[in-house]
Design a protein around this motif. Sequence first.
Motif, PDB file in Angstrom:
ATOM      1  N   UNK A 124      -3.856  -3.018  -1.801  1.00  0.00           N
ATOM      2  CA  UNK A 124      -2.968  -3.509  -0.743  1.00  0.00           C
ATOM      3  C   UNK A 124      -1.575  -3.793  -1.287  1.00  0.00           C
ATOM      4  N   UNK A 125      -1.497  -4.358  -2.480  1.00  0.00           N
ATOM      5  CA  UNK A 125      -0.190  -4.527  -3.124  1.00  0.00           C
ATOM      6  C   UNK A 125       0.493  -3.169  -3.278  1.00  0.00           C
ATOM      7  N   UNK A 126      -0.279  -2.205  -3.739  1.00  0.00           N
ATOM      8  CA  UNK A 126       0.267  -0.860  -3.947  1.00  0.00           C
ATOM      9  C   UNK A 126       0.703  -0.236  -2.627  1.00  0.00           C
ATOM     10  N   UNK A 127      -0.123  -0.405  -1.588  1.00  0.00           N
ATOM     11  CA  UNK A 127       0.194   0.221  -0.308  1.00  0.00           C
ATOM     12  C   UNK A 127       1.440  -0.390   0.319  1.00  0.00           C
ATOM     13  N   UNK A 128       1.555  -1.714   0.268  1.00  0.00           N
ATOM     14  CA  UNK A 128       2.747  -2.335   0.854  1.00  0.00           C
ATOM     15  C   UNK A 128       4.007  -1.872   0.110  1.00  0.00           C
ATOM     16  N   UNK A 145       5.234  -6.922   8.814  1.00  0.00           N
ATOM     17  CA  UNK A 145       4.898  -8.164   8.130  1.00  0.00           C
ATOM     18  C   UNK A 145       4.066  -7.904   6.878  1.00  0.00           C
ATOM     19  N   UNK A 146       3.076  -7.016   6.984  1.00  0.00           N
ATOM     20  CA  UNK A 146       2.246  -6.665   5.835  1.00  0.00           C
ATOM     21  C   UNK A 146       1.498  -5.373   6.113  1.00  0.00           C
ATOM     22  N   UNK A 147       1.362  -4.556   5.079  1.00  0.00           N
ATOM     23  CA  UNK A 147       0.558  -3.335   5.158  1.00  0.00           C
ATOM     24  C   UNK A 147      -0.504  -3.436   4.068  1.00  0.00           C
TER      25      UNK A 147
END
Length: 346
Positions: A124-128, A145-147
């Motif tokens: 998720x860190x990588x995707x955002x 807001x978040x991905x």
Amino acid sequence: MTALSRRRALTAAAALGASAVAGKAFAQQTVTLRLHQFLPPSATIPARAIVPWAQKLEAESGGRLKLQLFHSMSMGGSPPQLFDQARDGVVDMVWTVLGYTPGRFNKAEVFELPFMSGKAEPASRAFHEFVQTHAADEFRQVHLLAAHTHGPGLFHSKFPISGLDSLKGKKVRGGSRVINNMLLKLGATPVGMPVPAVTEALTKGVLDATTIPWEVTPSLKIADLVKHHTTFAGPTGLFTQTFALVMNRNSYDKLPADLKAVLDKNSGVEAAAFFGRAMDEGDKAGLEVAQKAGNSIVTLNAAETQRWKSTAAAVEADWIKEVKAKGIDGAKLVADARALIAKHTG
């Protein structure tokens, strides 16, 4: 000072005072935002991410920023319509699956490719970060807001899966066009549908199996409907789906500056990681439910997993070719996505 000048001065002072009072009242107002999503409140993301996130916003704003939560599409429409509901201002915020609207998130799709990622928090860190770097234009109609992603994807089936041949002709749910193409390459008959429809489809025999992560299985009663769960050797899952928490642009823009600051503080890569971490915790809970039910849980060995990877590699080649026709360098996006996943996985 003449009488006229005094009147003008008093009028100006009164107007300035009224403006200050109004500004103070605006700055102190309570704002309630409506958030719409498609899962029941007991599911992982509502229970472990959205509710605590909303509570954190309220606490850090001194009770002035409140979220009114609407679960299970209770404000109407279908899951594929959620993104547009945020874009059009039908609601203030939505949490949704990007793959439910094929053709809209062409670059973000790269994270759905087979065996791309594993644990949800680092992915998720990588995707955002990927979205911010490569796909921000795909979210230009809303305020992102978040991905984030879910954890390793796997099969939940009414039949045992021992190898590739096990899928031949079986009706298997896929959650996006990329995943459906993967199922087709693996020999299955893909059936596309949003995740809330899976329980009824398994019950009625519309599906023989479904592809979903562990975390959502308890809320869908999957362990009661199937007796076989099949995952793969190594740190990556068979597939990944991507999600976004987005906000109507006007709803964001008109927030008082201090409430906007609270929201900004709770958005971005750390919010994405928070949602991913909830997914990882939910995976553990879902696995425990299946174990307690006495279901068969199989991890295919490294050699068999490699067979699946080799067969599924055609999905990546297809995707690169498809997006190239749209002017997108898919090979570079694949390389950059894997590099970001490696960076955040450590």
